[in-house]
Design a protein around this motif. Structure first.
Motif, PDB file in Angstrom:
ATOM      1  N   MET A 132      64.285  -2.433 -72.175  1.00  0.00           N
ATOM      2  CA  MET A 132      62.926  -3.404 -71.880  1.00  0.00           C
ATOM      3  C   MET A 132      61.953  -2.531 -70.914  1.00  0.00           C
ATOM      4  O   MET A 132      61.069  -2.954 -70.458  1.00  0.00           O
ATOM      5  N   THR A 133      62.498  -1.173 -70.222  1.00  0.00           N
ATOM      6  CA  THR A 133      61.810  -0.489 -69.590  1.00  0.00           C
ATOM      7  C   THR A 133      60.627   0.110 -70.202  1.00  0.00           C
ATOM      8  O   THR A 133      60.618   0.579 -70.975  1.00  0.00           O
ATOM      9  N   THR A 134      59.495  -0.232 -69.654  1.00  0.00           N
ATOM     10  CA  THR A 134      58.203   0.049 -70.104  1.00  0.00           C
ATOM     11  C   THR A 134      57.863   1.646 -69.740  1.00  0.00           C
ATOM     12  O   THR A 134      58.403   2.026 -68.490  1.00  0.00           O
ATOM     13  N   HIS A 135      56.977   2.256 -70.379  1.00  0.00           N
ATOM     14  CA  HIS A 135      56.703   3.899 -70.046  1.00  0.00           C
ATOM     15  C   HIS A 135      55.795   3.558 -68.419  1.00  0.00           C
ATOM     16  O   HIS A 135      56.022   4.563 -67.769  1.00  0.00           O
ATOM     17  N   GLY A 185      54.800  -0.575 -74.557  1.00  0.00           N
ATOM     18  CA  GLY A 185      55.549   0.222 -75.047  1.00  0.00           C
ATOM     19  C   GLY A 185      56.871   0.295 -74.079  1.00  0.00           C
ATOM     20  O   GLY A 185      56.592   0.374 -72.906  1.00  0.00           O
ATOM     21  N   THR A 186      58.062   0.495 -74.515  1.00  0.00           N
ATOM     22  CA  THR A 186      59.291   0.784 -73.860  1.00  0.00           C
ATOM     23  C   THR A 186      60.199   2.028 -74.366  1.00  0.00           C
ATOM     24  O   THR A 186      59.755   2.694 -75.415  1.00  0.00           O
ATOM     25  N   VAL A 187      60.640   2.578 -73.378  1.00  0.00           N
ATOM     26  CA  VAL A 187      61.478   3.548 -73.497  1.00  0.00           C
ATOM     27  C   VAL A 187      62.471   3.534 -74.903  1.00  0.00           C
ATOM     28  O   VAL A 187      62.483   4.396 -75.519  1.00  0.00           O
ATOM     29  N   GLY A 188      63.341   2.614 -74.855  1.00  0.00           N
ATOM     30  CA  GLY A 188      64.059   2.344 -76.087  1.00  0.00           C
ATOM     31  C   GLY A 188      63.515   1.999 -77.330  1.00  0.00           C
ATOM     32  O   GLY A 188      63.985   2.518 -78.206  1.00  0.00           O
TER      33      GLY A 188
END
Length: 209
Positions: free
Chosen positions: A1-4, A35-38
């Motif tokens: 869930m971490t975003t750019h 957008g997210t890292v994953g």
């Protein structure tokens, strides 16, 4: 869930500044905030910045389903264009970057700012004091997945110049013409971008060869 955008504005310590700095290449601001890292790694676009970083820094990708968790090395995770080792019922829950990268940089070339890169390059240098004694070189946009460049890394380990490193990276590629993007055009981009990424990694951290 971490975003750019969370990575772009967060504090990751001095060993992973490259992750933050690379976010400026990710699309446009609305994309970076949503957008997210994953999500990017799971999508597995061949030129995506996170996929390139995962290959450069030997990321370990933790995935989970009702059957449990498993960890996948980055070089085993990407199969091809938009294809990964994720099973139909798995999702990415953690990403580890085990290799410190205090002297690293990412750069790329796209026809318009925010577009997908035609070619991208990433360099992480190993130093003995201020002397370059080795490092990693990764490329995107030269195949179905991001790849490391053993030829370029051998030049770094042997104490070669950044120009020799860039030439080795370009010359070792097995490419084909793709529409308007010829083999020589991509090789030229690789030479330029590896040189730029090497220089950025060097200058930003005060190292020299």
């Amino acid at each position: 869930m971490t975003t750019h955008q969370q990575v772009e504005t967060g504090y990751l310590g001095t060993d992973f500044v490259v992750l933050r700095d690379a976010m400026r290449w990710v699309g446009h601001y609305p994309i970076r905030t949503r957008g997210t890292v994953g999500g990017s790694i799971a999508h597995a676009d061949a030129t995506a910045e996170w996929c390139l970083l995962a290959i450069l820094l030997d990321a370990r990708i933790v995935v989970e389903s009702v059957r449990g968790r498993r960890m996948i090395e980055a070089d085993s995770f990407f199969f091809g264009y938009y294809a990964t080792d994720l099973a139909f019922d798995e999702m990415i829950v953690e990403i580890f970057f085990p290799n410190r990268a205090p002297h690293a940089a990412v750069t790329e070339f796209a026809e318009r700012r925010g577009d997908f890169a035609i070619v991208a390059a990433a360099v992480s240098l190993d130093l003995d004091g201020v002397e370059v004694v080795g490092g990693r070189v990764a490329l995107a946009g030269v195949g179905a997945t991001p790849v490391r460049s053993p030829a370029a890394e051998a030049v770094l380990a042997a104490g070669g110049t950044f120009a020799d490193c860039a030439d080795a990276a370009a010359d070792a590629l097995d490419l084909e013409d793709e529409g308007m993007f010829t083999v020589e055009y991509r090789r030229t981009l690789v030479r330029t971008l590896v040189t730029d990424a090497y220089g950025d990694a060097l200058v930003s951290q005060g190292a020299h060869t």
